[in-house]
Design an enzyme around this catalytic site. Sequence first.
Site, PDB file in Angstrom:
ATOM      1  N   LYS A  62      48.691  28.688  35.558  1.00  5.70           N
ATOM      2  CA  LYS A  62      47.771  29.716  35.076  1.00  5.70           C
ATOM      3  C   LYS A  62      46.740  30.073  36.142  1.00  5.70           C
ATOM      4  O   LYS A  62      46.599  29.403  37.171  1.00  5.70           O
ATOM      5  CB  LYS A  62      47.083  29.247  33.797  1.00  5.70           C
ATOM      6  N   HIS A  90      47.934  37.264  36.874  1.00  5.36           N
ATOM      7  CA  HIS A  90      47.565  38.298  35.897  1.00  5.36           C
ATOM      8  C   HIS A  90      46.600  39.320  36.495  1.00  5.36           C
ATOM      9  O   HIS A  90      45.547  39.608  35.930  1.00  5.36           O
ATOM     10  CB  HIS A  90      46.955  37.658  34.645  1.00  5.36           C
ATOM     11  N   GLY A 127      65.098  40.803  24.412  1.00  3.54           N
ATOM     12  CA  GLY A 127      64.669  40.078  25.604  1.00  3.54           C
ATOM     13  C   GLY A 127      64.564  38.586  25.361  1.00  3.54           C
ATOM     14  O   GLY A 127      64.759  38.100  24.241  1.00  3.54           O
ATOM     15  N   ASP A 167      48.676  41.824  26.129  1.00  3.50           N
ATOM     16  CA  ASP A 167      48.105  42.771  27.091  1.00  3.50           C
ATOM     17  C   ASP A 167      46.714  43.193  26.640  1.00  3.50           C
ATOM     18  O   ASP A 167      46.371  44.383  26.598  1.00  3.50           O
ATOM     19  CB  ASP A 167      49.029  43.988  27.219  1.00  3.50           C
ATOM     20  N   ILE A 203      47.042  34.539  22.019  1.00  2.00           N
ATOM     21  CA  ILE A 203      46.935  33.414  22.951  1.00  2.00           C
ATOM     22  C   ILE A 203      47.862  33.685  24.133  1.00  2.00           C
ATOM     23  O   ILE A 203      49.048  33.966  23.944  1.00  2.00           O
ATOM     24  CB  ILE A 203      47.322  32.095  22.262  1.00  2.00           C
TER      25      ILE A 203
END
Length: 370
Positions: free
Chosen positions: A78, A96, A196, A276, A314
């Site tokens: 992360k 991100h 997906g 998002d 989350i």
Amino acid sequence: MSSKPTFWLRCEKKEFERRSALTPTTAKKLIDAGFEIFVEKDEQRIFDDSEFEAVGCKLVENNSWPSAPTDVPIIGLKELPVSKEPLPHTHIQFAHCYKQQGGWSEVLARFHHGKGTLYDLEFLNDANGRRVAAFGFHAGFAGAAAGALALAARKQGKPLGLLSPYANETAMVNAVKESLGGSGKGVKALVIGALGRCGRGAVDFFRKIGLDEDDILKWDLAETAKGGPFPEILDVDIFVNCIYLSSKIPHFVTRETAIAAGQNRRLSVVVDVSCDTTNPYNPIPIYNINTTFDKPTVAVDVGPENPPLDVISIDHLPTLLPREASEQFSSDLLPSLLTFPNRSSERVWVEAENLFKEKLGEAAKAEGLA
């Protein structure tokens, strides 16, 4: 420092994050291939320090990577804690910051100032443009589980409380079934992005807790082509969003449509696995914060006269299954890691570095550094 190819596995600083980019299994395979692996001690990680030490990794102090030689690549999962400190190392992680998420240019500015490099795990692609490693399946699986738990809590008249990791998939499935009174039969769910990896994980979970096949609505591009908002979302108990957002699309559900449905709305829980939250194109504009494992839901303001509507947003759901998710992801990543010493010529790394340079230029302009 050794002349061998090296990776430095850093600790994770995101609260509740227990996954690991490397596992003892993959670390041993790298060591057997001639790599040296440094592993920061980390009580939060699902794997014990001793498991890494047993396969030949060298343990170093927690969060000591800033003092590592700058030619040693730092691998993690992360994003790093927010800071303005320059980053001189090469980092392999999820950052991100390539889709103009909140704070994106500040993150990349740290690499600009430190002259470091970012290889973003989200953008390591194979020759077909498909990610070489992704947590998608476990994200969908865990997201569906969290949604079912939130539904069970609402049926008891309360919001969902603390979420804790499970030892394995079986333990998770059994716990959720118990919370629903023994089975998920009678629950209705809609998954967008069902074809997906992430969507398949959500569908698989709903099947395992006993939803009837007809009660699992599986939507993908064909079903959403007409453009939203979609009233069908309001007619299920749980909506799980598993799409990969790359451009502006019509909203899937809005606060206005939820309010307009009034007492007739069945929808109780929205699980935004895609998360998002700060993306300007977010197709679920009914919330604006990321939720966390200790506060997993945020309530949508739909008026006191209407039934509650909760959102789970989350951004690291797979850590609910930290050991299994880590093993699968790290195993998929391993072939690319083995080629990292040749990153100046290996396509997967060349393309990732080119993308980094492109985004770095955009960030430099945004920050007035160009």
